[in-house]
Structures are given as C-alpha cells and as structure tokens.
Design an enzyme around this catalytic site. Structure first.
Site, short mmCIF file in Angstrom:
data_model
loop_
_atom_site.label_atom_id
_atom_site.label_comp_id
_atom_site.label_asym_id
_atom_site.label_seq_id
_atom_site.Cartn_x
_atom_site.Cartn_y
_atom_site.Cartn_z
N ASP A 122 73.97 38.30 36.88
CA ASP A 122 73.72 38.86 38.21
C ASP A 122 74.47 38.07 39.29
O ASP A 122 74.70 36.87 39.14
CB ASP A 122 72.21 38.84 38.49
CG ASP A 122 71.84 39.74 39.66
OD1 ASP A 122 72.62 40.65 40.00
OD2 ASP A 122 70.76 39.52 40.25
N HIS A 138 82.77 42.29 40.22
CA HIS A 138 82.60 42.68 38.81
C HIS A 138 83.83 42.28 38.00
O HIS A 138 83.72 41.81 36.87
CB HIS A 138 82.36 44.19 38.69
CG HIS A 138 81.12 44.66 39.39
ND1 HIS A 138 79.92 44.01 39.24
CD2 HIS A 138 80.88 45.69 40.25
CE1 HIS A 138 78.99 44.64 39.98
NE2 HIS A 138 79.55 45.65 40.61
N LEU A 189 79.48 34.70 15.38
CA LEU A 189 78.56 35.10 16.44
C LEU A 189 78.39 36.63 16.53
O LEU A 189 79.37 37.36 16.41
CB LEU A 189 79.16 34.58 17.76
CG LEU A 189 78.53 35.02 19.07
CD1 LEU A 189 77.23 34.27 19.29
CD2 LEU A 189 79.49 34.74 20.23
#
Ligand code: IPE
Ligand code: IPE
Ligand code: MG
Length: 259
Positions: free
Chosen positions: A22, A39, A133
């Site tokens: 955020d 963004h 991962l």
C-alpha cells in the site's frame, strides 16, 4: 558443533510472508505526479521483495496487488493497473521461471479480460513444476470471496452426494481455501501506514504476526523488508534482533550456498 547465532535465527525465519503493498498513490502525490506513476514505481519494489524472499529461503510470498474493492477506483486508474499487470506478467514470467519460482494468481479471475486470463493460465502452467519459492499474486482477491468460494465448493460436493454435511469441519473448509497446500502465513506486512487487513487473507491470517510500517510501497526495499523479518524473529524469540543481523544472515547463507 554448537549452533551459531546465525543458524539459530535461521530456524526462526518465517516460511510464508504476505504483504499488503500500500501507499503507491501517496508516493506519487507527494512528488506531484499522477497516481499511476506510483504504481509503476511499485513494480521495482515487487522485484526487490521477490529477490529478497528468494534469497531468504521463503517457501511462499503472497502479494496483494488488486483487491475485489479496487474496481471502485476511477476507471482510468483501474485500466492503468490492468495494463501494468499485463505488461509485468509478460516481461517477468520468464525470469521467474529461470529462477525456479512457481507463480500463482489467487482471486476471482473471471472478471479479467479473456486475454489476461489466458496470460495468467500460461504463466501458471509454465512455472507449475518449479520447486523454489512459490509467488502468489492476489488479483481481484477478497478474503470474503475466498471463504465464500470454499463454502460453495463444499456445497457442490454435498449436492452431488460425495460429502455429508456432518463431515464439514475446519479441515474440510481449509482444503478449499486458497493457498491451503502451502505453509500457513507466518508474517503479514502492510506498508503505507494503515493498520487494517482490507479484506486480504482472512482465514489464512488466523495466527500470523502482523507488522505495519509507514514506509510507502515504492520505498519498500531490502532494508525495510529485513527490518520486518527482524521484528518477526524478535517477537517469536522474545529478544531483539536487528535488521543488520538479518542482512548478515543473508550474507552467511549466500556464502554457505556457494560452498
Ligand atoms: C496500493 O497503493 C496499490 C493498490 C491498491 C493497487 P494505493 O493506490 O492504495 O496507494 P495509496 O494508499 O492511495 O497511497
Ligand atoms: C489494499 O489497499 C489493497 C491492495 C494493496 C491491493 P487499499 O489501499 O485498496 O485499501 P484501503 O482502501 O486503504 O482499505
Ligand atoms: Mg491504499
């Protein structure tokens, strides 16, 4: 051989970290730029977080990229986010694959344009057998949606006669919830200073440690991530451990991996 501080800390590291990314909009506004440039700047932090998580030996990293409520944003911001998502999928998937990373997208993908759905399917298929991962990107994801789709899946099994209502227990519901095949989320990080879950993983966070930082997502790099890990290690073990020690541990691991 006596356990060193480093191996001791390593056994306390989280296996699964989730992040609410955020603060992109505020980062841009502070610079007098359009929100979308925040963004775009956030993509660099995504790369850094994946690289850090990989080197730390995390089993799973789950990133909240777009919530089921984010459709309420202005149309041009939603379109810009979708375009960015498509572009990043296109440019990063091969690199993830080369690094043995398994990519999964969680959320209700039926709302995405058909060509985006196809890109998602292709990326998941390409990386499905990777054993490093697991990187989960939550897109059009909501914790309530997740629990609802799990309930519907169980209801369908009851309707077709393969499950009895009496057999619906926590384990049965859990199996239908996203990420149930991965270790539980140990640590949730939220950047940007807000202290709420915003309908991210609800079921999966039942026992997670929660860590909130004012750092805005585009500024969240290796240093901020290692501070979060250090806070987790400190909480678990009830002794303070610094971000510098976690970075030292990483160097130690890199050395050992190269031996
Ligand atoms: C998070 O940053 C990214 C998405 C929700 C897609 P925000 O866009 O929410 O940034 P702020 O909270 O307005 O600063
Ligand atoms: C949560 O951030 C969603 C993502 C980071 C993708 P928001 O900025 O959308 O959440 P609220 O509106 O502050 O709760
Ligand atoms: Mg926000």
């Amino acid at each position: 051989m006596p356990a060193t501080a480093a191996t001791d800390e390593q056994s306390r590291l989280p296996r699964h970290v989730a992040i609410i990314m955020d603060g992109n909009g505020r980062w841009a506004e502070q610079r007098g730029k359009f929100r979308v440039s925040g963004h775009k700047a956030g993509v660099k932090s995504v790369r850094a977080a994946v690289s850090f998580g990989y080197r730390l030996g995390l089993e799973a990293l789950t990133l909240f990229a777009f919530s089921s409520e984010n459709w309420r944003r202005p149309q041009d911001e939603v379109s810009a986010l979708m375009s960015l998502f498509i572009a990043v999928l296109g440019s990063e998937v091969r690199k993830l694959h080369r690094n043995n990373i398994r990519l999964r997208i969680i959320g209700d993908r039926s709302a995405f344009a058909p060509h985006l759905q196809r890109k998602i399917d292709d990326a998941e298929r390409l990386t499905a057998n990777n054993t490093g991962l697991t990187l989960n990107i939550a897109a059009n994801y909501g914790g309530r949606w997740d629990i609802t789709q799990a309930a519907r899946a169980l209801a369908e099994r009851v309707a077709d006669g393969s499950l009895s209502p009496a057999d619906i227990d926590e384990a049965a519901l859990h199996q239908q919830i996203q990420l149930s095949d991965l270790p539980a989320v140990d640590l949730l990080i939220r950047t940007g200073g807000e202290q709420r879950i915003s309908n991210f993983l609800l079921w999966q966070l039942a026992y997670a440690e929660l860590y909130f930082t004012p750092v805005l997502w585009p500024d969240f790099g290796e240093e901020a991530f290692s501070d979060a890990i250090a806070a987790f290690v400190g909480r678990e073990r009830r002794f303070g451990c610094t971000g510098a020690q976690i970075r030292e541990l990483l160097e130690h691991k890199a050395g050992a991996d190269n031996e």
